[in-house]
Design a protein around this motif. Structure first.
Motif, PDB file in Angstrom:
ATOM      1  N   CYS A 153      45.208   0.175 -42.033  1.00 17.18           N
ATOM      2  CA  CYS A 153      45.860  -0.220 -43.284  1.00 17.18           C
ATOM      3  C   CYS A 153      46.870  -1.305 -42.955  1.00 17.18           C
ATOM      4  CB  CYS A 153      46.545   0.975 -43.956  1.00 17.18           C
ATOM      5  SG  CYS A 153      47.861   1.738 -42.970  1.00 17.18           S
ATOM      6  N   PRO A 154      47.253  -2.142 -43.923  1.00 15.68           N
ATOM      7  CA  PRO A 154      48.199  -3.233 -43.650  1.00 15.68           C
ATOM      8  C   PRO A 154      49.497  -2.712 -43.051  1.00 15.68           C
ATOM      9  CG  PRO A 154      47.183  -3.527 -45.798  1.00 15.68           C
ATOM     10  CD  PRO A 154      46.762  -2.167 -45.316  1.00 15.68           C
ATOM     11  N   GLY A 155      49.956  -3.406 -42.013  1.00 14.48           N
ATOM     12  CA  GLY A 155      51.192  -3.019 -41.337  1.00 14.48           C
ATOM     13  C   GLY A 155      51.015  -2.022 -40.223  1.00 14.48           C
ATOM     14  N   ALA A 156      49.823  -1.468 -40.075  1.00 11.36           N
ATOM     15  CA  ALA A 156      49.595  -0.487 -39.023  1.00 11.36           C
ATOM     16  C   ALA A 156      49.533  -1.180 -37.664  1.00 11.36           C
ATOM     17  CB  ALA A 156      48.287   0.263 -39.275  1.00 11.36           C
ATOM     18  N   PRO A 157      50.070  -0.555 -36.611  1.00 12.99           N
ATOM     19  CA  PRO A 157      49.946  -1.146 -35.271  1.00 12.99           C
ATOM     20  C   PRO A 157      48.488  -1.084 -34.825  1.00 12.99           C
ATOM     21  CG  PRO A 157      50.844   1.069 -35.120  1.00 12.99           C
ATOM     22  CD  PRO A 157      50.777   0.741 -36.585  1.00 12.99           C
ATOM     23  N   PRO A 158      48.100  -1.920 -33.871  1.00 11.07           N
ATOM     24  CA  PRO A 158      46.706  -1.889 -33.396  1.00 11.07           C
ATOM     25  C   PRO A 158      46.354  -0.523 -32.822  1.00 11.07           C
ATOM     26  CG  PRO A 158      47.842  -3.861 -32.606  1.00 11.07           C
ATOM     27  CD  PRO A 158      48.889  -2.967 -33.191  1.00 11.07           C
ATOM     28  N   ALA A 159      45.182  -0.052 -33.150  1.00 10.23           N
ATOM     29  CA  ALA A 159      44.697   1.194 -32.564  1.00 10.23           C
ATOM     30  C   ALA A 159      44.376   0.958 -31.093  1.00 10.23           C
ATOM     31  CB  ALA A 159      43.459   1.675 -33.303  1.00 10.23           C
ATOM     32  N   GLU A 160      44.541   1.986 -30.278  1.00  9.43           N
ATOM     33  CA  GLU A 160      44.165   1.906 -28.870  1.00  9.43           C
ATOM     34  C   GLU A 160      42.768   2.504 -28.723  1.00  9.43           C
ATOM     35  OE1 GLU A 160      46.949   3.254 -26.013  1.00  9.43           O
ATOM     36  OE2 GLU A 160      48.684   2.415 -27.072  1.00  9.43           O
ATOM     37  N   VAL A 161      41.811   1.658 -28.360  1.00  8.34           N
ATOM     38  CA  VAL A 161      40.406   2.038 -28.369  1.00  8.34           C
ATOM     39  C   VAL A 161      39.810   1.826 -26.978  1.00  8.34           C
ATOM     40  CG1 VAL A 161      38.137   1.447 -29.319  1.00  8.34           C
ATOM     41  CG2 VAL A 161      40.153   1.456 -30.810  1.00  8.34           C
ATOM     42  N   PRO A 162      39.081   2.809 -26.439  1.00  2.00           N
ATOM     43  CA  PRO A 162      38.378   2.570 -25.160  1.00  2.00           C
ATOM     44  C   PRO A 162      37.389   1.420 -25.325  1.00  2.00           C
ATOM     45  CG  PRO A 162      38.373   4.897 -25.720  1.00  2.00           C
ATOM     46  CD  PRO A 162      38.878   4.179 -26.923  1.00  2.00           C
ATOM     47  N   ALA A 163      37.471   0.437 -24.453  1.00  2.00           N
ATOM     48  CA  ALA A 163      36.597  -0.729 -24.569  1.00  2.00           C
ATOM     49  C   ALA A 163      35.145  -0.316 -24.391  1.00  2.00           C
ATOM     50  CB  ALA A 163      36.985  -1.782 -23.537  1.00  2.00           C
ATOM     51  N   CYS A 164      34.337  -0.606 -25.396  1.00  2.00           N
ATOM     52  CA  CYS A 164      32.914  -0.283 -25.337  1.00  2.00           C
ATOM     53  C   CYS A 164      32.201  -1.193 -26.333  1.00  2.00           C
ATOM     54  CB  CYS A 164      32.660   1.174 -25.670  1.00  2.00           C
ATOM     55  SG  CYS A 164      30.924   1.660 -25.518  1.00  2.00           S
ATOM     56  N   HIS A 165      31.540  -2.216 -25.826  1.00  2.00           N
ATOM     57  CA  HIS A 165      30.878  -3.176 -26.714  1.00  2.00           C
ATOM     58  C   HIS A 165      29.806  -2.482 -27.533  1.00  2.00           C
ATOM     59  CE1 HIS A 165      28.724  -6.733 -28.115  1.00  2.00           C
ATOM     60  NE2 HIS A 165      29.776  -7.437 -27.748  1.00  2.00           N
ATOM     61  N   ALA A 166      29.596  -2.980 -28.738  1.00  2.00           N
ATOM     62  CA  ALA A 166      28.614  -2.372 -29.633  1.00  2.00           C
ATOM     63  C   ALA A 166      27.226  -2.328 -29.027  1.00  2.00           C
ATOM     64  CB  ALA A 166      28.584  -3.138 -30.954  1.00  2.00           C
ATOM     65  N   THR A 167      26.914  -3.277 -28.153  1.00  2.00           N
ATOM     66  CA  THR A 167      25.571  -3.336 -27.562  1.00  2.00           C
ATOM     67  C   THR A 167      25.462  -2.547 -26.259  1.00  2.00           C
ATOM     68  OG1 THR A 167      26.133  -5.399 -26.429  1.00  2.00           O
ATOM     69  CG2 THR A 167      25.099  -5.580 -28.606  1.00  2.00           C
ATOM     70  N   THR A 168      26.566  -1.955 -25.797  1.00  2.00           N
ATOM     71  CA  THR A 168      26.527  -1.184 -24.543  1.00  2.00           C
ATOM     72  C   THR A 168      27.157   0.196 -24.738  1.00  2.00           C
ATOM     73  OG1 THR A 168      28.584  -2.280 -23.832  1.00  2.00           O
ATOM     74  CG2 THR A 168      26.496  -3.184 -23.014  1.00  2.00           C
ATOM     75  N   PRO A 169      26.616   0.996 -25.636  1.00  2.00           N
ATOM     76  CA  PRO A 169      27.178   2.345 -25.823  1.00  2.00           C
ATOM     77  C   PRO A 169      26.842   3.239 -24.643  1.00  2.00           C
ATOM     78  CG  PRO A 169      25.186   2.089 -27.133  1.00  2.00           C
ATOM     79  CD  PRO A 169      25.465   0.738 -26.531  1.00  2.00           C
ATOM     80  N   VAL A 170      27.848   3.914 -24.122  1.00  2.00           N
ATOM     81  CA  VAL A 170      27.646   4.720 -22.912  1.00  2.00           C
ATOM     82  C   VAL A 170      27.591   6.215 -23.217  1.00  2.00           C
ATOM     83  CG1 VAL A 170      28.735   2.997 -21.441  1.00  2.00           C
ATOM     84  CG2 VAL A 170      30.141   4.809 -22.458  1.00  2.00           C
ATOM     85  N   SER A 171      27.491   6.577 -24.489  1.00  2.00           N
ATOM     86  CA  SER A 171      27.546   7.994 -24.849  1.00  2.00           C
ATOM     87  C   SER A 171      26.410   8.795 -24.214  1.00  2.00           C
ATOM     88  CB  SER A 171      27.516   8.151 -26.373  1.00  2.00           C
ATOM     89  OG  SER A 171      26.376   7.507 -26.924  1.00  2.00           O
ATOM     90  N   ALA A 172      25.192   8.231 -24.183  1.00  2.00           N
ATOM     91  CA  ALA A 172      24.067   8.974 -23.602  1.00  2.00           C
ATOM     92  C   ALA A 172      24.297   9.235 -22.111  1.00  2.00           C
ATOM     93  CB  ALA A 172      22.767   8.205 -23.805  1.00  2.00           C
ATOM     94  N   LEU A 173      24.860   8.254 -21.414  1.00  2.00           N
ATOM     95  CA  LEU A 173      25.149   8.432 -19.986  1.00  2.00           C
ATOM     96  C   LEU A 173      26.168   9.544 -19.777  1.00  2.00           C
ATOM     97  CD1 LEU A 173      25.474   4.660 -19.001  1.00  2.00           C
ATOM     98  CD2 LEU A 173      23.500   6.138 -18.617  1.00  2.00           C
ATOM     99  N   ALA A 174      27.216   9.533 -20.598  1.00  2.00           N
ATOM    100  CA  ALA A 174      28.259  10.552 -20.455  1.00  2.00           C
ATOM    101  C   ALA A 174      27.728  11.939 -20.794  1.00  2.00           C
ATOM    102  CB  ALA A 174      29.441  10.198 -21.359  1.00  2.00           C
ATOM    103  N   GLU A 175      26.906  12.026 -21.845  1.00  2.00           N
ATOM    104  CA  GLU A 175      26.370  13.328 -22.240  1.00  2.00           C
ATOM    105  C   GLU A 175      25.421  13.879 -21.181  1.00  2.00           C
ATOM    106  OE1 GLU A 175      24.869  13.656 -26.260  1.00  2.00           O
ATOM    107  OE2 GLU A 175      26.156  12.011 -26.889  1.00  2.00           O
ATOM    108  N   LEU A 176      24.587  13.016 -20.604  1.00  2.00           N
ATOM    109  CA  LEU A 176      23.672  13.495 -19.577  1.00  2.00           C
ATOM    110  C   LEU A 176      24.452  13.990 -18.364  1.00  2.00           C
ATOM    111  CD1 LEU A 176      20.293  11.932 -18.575  1.00  2.00           C
ATOM    112  CD2 LEU A 176      21.832  12.806 -16.828  1.00  2.00           C
ATOM    113  N   ALA A 177      25.475  13.226 -17.951  1.00  2.00           N
ATOM    114  CA  ALA A 177      26.277  13.637 -16.795  1.00  2.00           C
ATOM    115  C   ALA A 177      26.989  14.956 -17.047  1.00  2.00           C
ATOM    116  CB  ALA A 177      27.286  12.543 -16.448  1.00  2.00           C
TER     117      ALA A 177
END
Length: 457
Positions: A153-177
């Motif tokens: 929303c306007p005025g909100a500080p930037p969210a802190e997000v783990p860097a993960c490009h839209a084309t390189t989702p690592v969720s399957a790797l993490a779930e398998l491990a």
């Protein structure tokens, strides 16, 4: 440069149309836009503001770095149908690429689309801020977290997000491990790959933000946007790669599996590095009717278990043969590698290995029907080791012939030597000449003694 670039293909008389673009300087009576909310449509996040002249949406793609205006509008039309015209007057689409200008070389591009006139044009963050009466947020492609965008929303500080490009989702790797036992090679390779992807995405987006902030400090167009998110701290900045034996064991275990997580992890690895640590290499084919050697190999194949879903490798092979079905899947009991029969000529496709799993020395080389066969002294037949993109061939003095000659030099000394990659030492001239002069028609076999003599000449 002006506030807009002319839409490609428009004639000079369209200069009047430019003044009718919805995204133009507001009048004194327009007032400040009011932020509404974020909505999501078919992989796009759209932040919506309401103005006295209608609503504006700022879109970011959640599935790619960039998106076209027509794709976003089509997604919104599927969502709102005939109510779309009442929902939006203009849609602005943020890109991951930067403006190709000298003054603002590191500012993300914006393209606008007016729904009433079906007009697309390039705009700037300065222009967007003028219309909204406030700076709009930009989310870098590696920081487009759905929840973070929904909460903005306007005025909100930037969210802190783990860097993960839209084309390189690592969720399957993490779930398998996460589902593997302690000490699992499959968990080790998935965890390491996920960390390496995160490290690269973090490094890339940190560099992009630094360049944008430099533009902001110089009062460029970037000064008229706010960052919607910044990368969270990278708590494992230098992932240690497991030893090669662990990597190969891990991917061997994954590619033999049949569950959806294994398929997703394998697909990711193929897109990432082509499966360079897999035990399999390039796809290879043979027609049993073409020569005795191919028939010999085909006779040892056995039907695959048809009561199970395809394994990772079986599914990949089925993808290379659109007319094949799971009933056409076979198994090579010597290598453990699947094969698939397809086509009117019943061609059989399988994977070459990156290394031959044997201690028996090279006994003979057979060149037949565009296929390179290795026979070891224990009378076992193998496809020559081959990596994707580094094919082996003969009958001409080209790259494929050189690659085969280099491979033979290695296999004569060590049958488990890996398939060739760039940088291998140049093969002896005598061996190169032997292979280059071998006819491509018919079938030719060279014994170990023939090859050793050619290498020595």
């Amino acid at each position: 440069m002006g506030l807009f670039n002319r839409t490609p293909g428009h004639d000079d008389h369209d200069s009047d149309t430019t003044r009718t673009r919805w995204l133009q300087p507001p009048s004194a009576t327009d007032g400040q836009a009011v932020f509404d909310q974020a909505e999501f449509a078919d992989g796009y996040a759209i932040l919506r503001w309401q103005t006295l002249r209608g609503a504006l949406g700022l879109a970011h793609s959640l599935v790619d770095g960039n998106a076209t205006c027509t794709a976003v509008v089509s997604a919104l039309r599927r969502r709102h149908e005939e109510r779309l015209a009442d929902r939006y007057a203009c849609v602005v689409v943020a890109q991951s690429s930067t403006q190709v200008t000298v003054s603002d070389p590191h500012v993300p591009q914006l393209f606008a689309y007016d729904l009433a006139t079906v007009q697309q044009y390039e705009t700037t963050w300065r222009q967007l801020a003028a219309v909204l009466g406030q700076r709009a947020p930009y989310f870098f492609a590696a920081l487009r977290d759905r929840d973070a965008i929904a909460a903005w929303c306007p005025g909100a500080p930037p969210a802190e997000v783990p860097a993960c490009h839209a084309t390189t989702p690592v969720s399957a790797l993490a779930e398998l491990a996460a589902g593997e036992p302690e000490g699992s090679p499959a968990a080790a390779v998935c965890r390491q790959l996920a960390r390496e992807v995160r490290r690269r995405d973090h490094t890339s987006v940190t560099t992009e933000i630094a360049r944008l902030r430099k533009n902001i400090a110089e009062h460029g167009d970037g000064a008229h946007l706010v960052l919607g998110a910044v990368p969270a701290e990278l708590r494992h900045p230098n992932p240690v790669e497991p030893p090669e034996v662990v990597r190969r064991a891990g991917w061997l275990a994954i590619t033999e599996r049949r569950d959806v997580l294994a398929h997703r992890a394998a697909d990711f690895a193929q897109c990432w590095d082509g499966g360079q640590d897999w035990h399999t290499g390039a796809p290879v084919s043979a027609r049993p009717s073409s020569c005795p050697t191919a028939r010999e190999w085909a006779t040892r194949l056995q039907p695959a278990d048809r009561d199970q879903n395809p394994s990772v490798l079986e599914q990949m092979l089925l993808g290379t043969a659109p007319d094949a079905s799971p009933e056409d899947v076979l198994t090579d009991p010597v290598t453990g590698i699947p094969a698939v029969r397809s086509g009117s000529e019943r061609e059989i496709t399988t994977f070459a290995l990156q290394r031959l799993p044997t201690n028996s020395p090279l006994g003979a080389l057979t060149l037949s029907s565009h296929t390179v066969w290795i026979r070891t002294l224990d009378d076992t037949l193998w496809f020559a080791p081959e990596r994707p993109g580094y094919g082996v061939s003969w009958g001409y003095p080209g790259t494929g012939c050189h690659t085969l000659a280099e491979l033979l030099v290695a296999l004569l000394d060590d049958i488990s030597a890996p398939a060739m990659t760039p940088g291998a030492p140049e093969a002896p001239r005598g061996l190169l000449e032997l292979l280059a002069s071998t006819p491509q028609d018919g079938s030719t076999t060279y014994t170990r003694d023939h090859l050793l003599a050619a290498r020595a000449s």
